[in-house]
Enzyme design. Sequence first.
Site, mmCIF file in Angstrom:
data_model
loop_
_atom_site.group_PDB
_atom_site.id
_atom_site.type_symbol
_atom_site.label_atom_id
_atom_site.label_comp_id
_atom_site.label_asym_id
_atom_site.label_seq_id
_atom_site.Cartn_x
_atom_site.Cartn_y
_atom_site.Cartn_z
ATOM 1 N N SER A 14 0.805 -1.232 0.000
ATOM 2 C CA SER A 14 0.000 0.000 0.000
ATOM 3 C C SER A 14 0.830 1.270 0.000
ATOM 4 O O SER A 14 0.372 2.315 -0.448
ATOM 5 C CB SER A 14 -0.920 -0.001 1.228
ATOM 6 O OG SER A 14 -0.169 -0.182 2.416
ATOM 7 N N VAL A 62 1.021 -9.664 8.673
ATOM 8 C CA VAL A 62 1.895 -10.812 8.359
ATOM 9 C C VAL A 62 2.514 -11.439 9.612
ATOM 10 O O VAL A 62 3.098 -12.522 9.526
ATOM 11 C CB VAL A 62 3.012 -10.466 7.346
ATOM 12 C CG1 VAL A 62 2.434 -9.992 6.018
ATOM 13 C CG2 VAL A 62 4.013 -9.471 7.919
ATOM 14 N N ASN A 88 7.511 -7.815 1.067
ATOM 15 C CA ASN A 88 8.030 -6.451 1.216
ATOM 16 C C ASN A 88 7.706 -5.835 2.572
ATOM 17 O O ASN A 88 8.471 -5.006 3.075
ATOM 18 C CB ASN A 88 7.437 -5.585 0.089
ATOM 19 C CG ASN A 88 7.572 -4.116 0.369
ATOM 20 O OD1 ASN A 88 8.632 -3.526 0.201
ATOM 21 N ND2 ASN A 88 6.483 -3.494 0.852
ATOM 22 N N TYR A 157 16.575 -5.296 13.712
ATOM 23 C CA TYR A 157 16.267 -5.075 12.298
ATOM 24 C C TYR A 157 17.363 -5.687 11.427
ATOM 25 O O TYR A 157 17.080 -6.435 10.483
ATOM 26 C CB TYR A 157 16.128 -3.575 12.026
ATOM 27 C CG TYR A 157 15.772 -3.234 10.596
ATOM 28 C CD1 TYR A 157 14.444 -3.175 10.188
ATOM 29 C CD2 TYR A 157 16.760 -2.961 9.649
ATOM 30 C CE1 TYR A 157 14.105 -2.857 8.873
ATOM 31 C CE2 TYR A 157 16.445 -2.646 8.342
ATOM 32 C CZ TYR A 157 15.119 -2.585 7.955
ATOM 33 O OH TYR A 157 14.793 -2.270 6.653
ATOM 34 N N LYS A 161 16.895 -8.959 8.865
ATOM 35 C CA LYS A 161 17.153 -8.930 7.425
ATOM 36 C C LYS A 161 18.279 -9.899 7.048
ATOM 37 O O LYS A 161 18.255 -10.489 5.967
ATOM 38 C CB LYS A 161 17.476 -7.503 6.982
ATOM 39 C CG LYS A 161 16.320 -6.516 7.180
ATOM 40 C CD LYS A 161 15.093 -6.876 6.364
ATOM 41 C CE LYS A 161 14.063 -5.747 6.350
ATOM 42 N NZ LYS A 161 12.884 -6.066 5.523
#
Length: 252
Positions: A14, A62, A88, A157, A161
């Site tokens: 979005s 998610v 994403n 974070y 990743k």
Amino acid sequence: MDFTDKRVLITGGSRGIGRACAIGFAERGARVAVNYRSNASAATSTVGELAGTGHVMLQADVTDPVAVEKLVAAAVEALGGLDIVVNNAGIWVDHFLEEVDYDEWQDAWSRVLRANLIGPANVSYCAARHMIKHGGGKIVNVSSRGSFRGEPDGPAYGASKAGLNSMSQSLAKRLAPHGITVGVVAPGFVDTDMAARYLDTPMAAEIRAQSPFNRVAKPEEVAAAVFFLASEGSEFSTGAIIDVNGASYLRT
Ligand code: NAP
């Protein structure tokens, strides 16, 4: 690149990078399921801008495994199948080790890993199980430069990743015999809401100067790498991690 009649699910489609992906896939002929977490008006606006017809917006968090299973099923039903998935959706949470208490530290790790790693793992599971039965597909995961460079302000974070990179490469091996590719795009700073916390501050000049272009990426530049990994002909690049950081961080 041509995505005519391809059916694409984009988590966090979005806003920001996901939105640029949705617009670009639709311009190239795809039908797109735009997932979002809570900002329905942003999702409505993005879906309204997509070229062509047959696009849908699908709310799901998610981090919720049950919601993920329903999301993938809803995308398959709405689009009549699923050829491409872009993991994403992601979050950033500040957690400076010297400043947060132990509960805050655990909360940050839990929230970030659930959104940035476990969520994509579950989306990949559900999507791949569908793709295995239907002749293959493509999964593209949006990682970060921070997975390589470190994230001292948000170590969860960077770890999330790095985990996403590793998961993607494991799944690239596991899923290749099923005709499913798994690729990764690792952006540096991108001009989106997520980065606004830095780009709207006096730190912005230093951040721009990290790249010899003296700027951060546009969402469309990250989308371009996503399109490559999702395109016909890119199959032998499965397992690849494409840097989109304007030479701000060069790894070998
Ligand atoms: P953004 O502008 O903050 O947009 C995030 C998108 O993800 C929104 O659509 C949001 O939905 C959705 N989202 C967040 N948590 C979700 C959840 N639990 N379930 C479902 N959807 C969720 O982010 P962005 O900058 O475009 O970032 C996209 C990806 O690129 C992320 O994985 C991020 O880590 C990565 N990345 C970004 C940068 C950067 O500088 N911006 C750099 C490197 C990597 P709502 O609109 O409903 O909130």
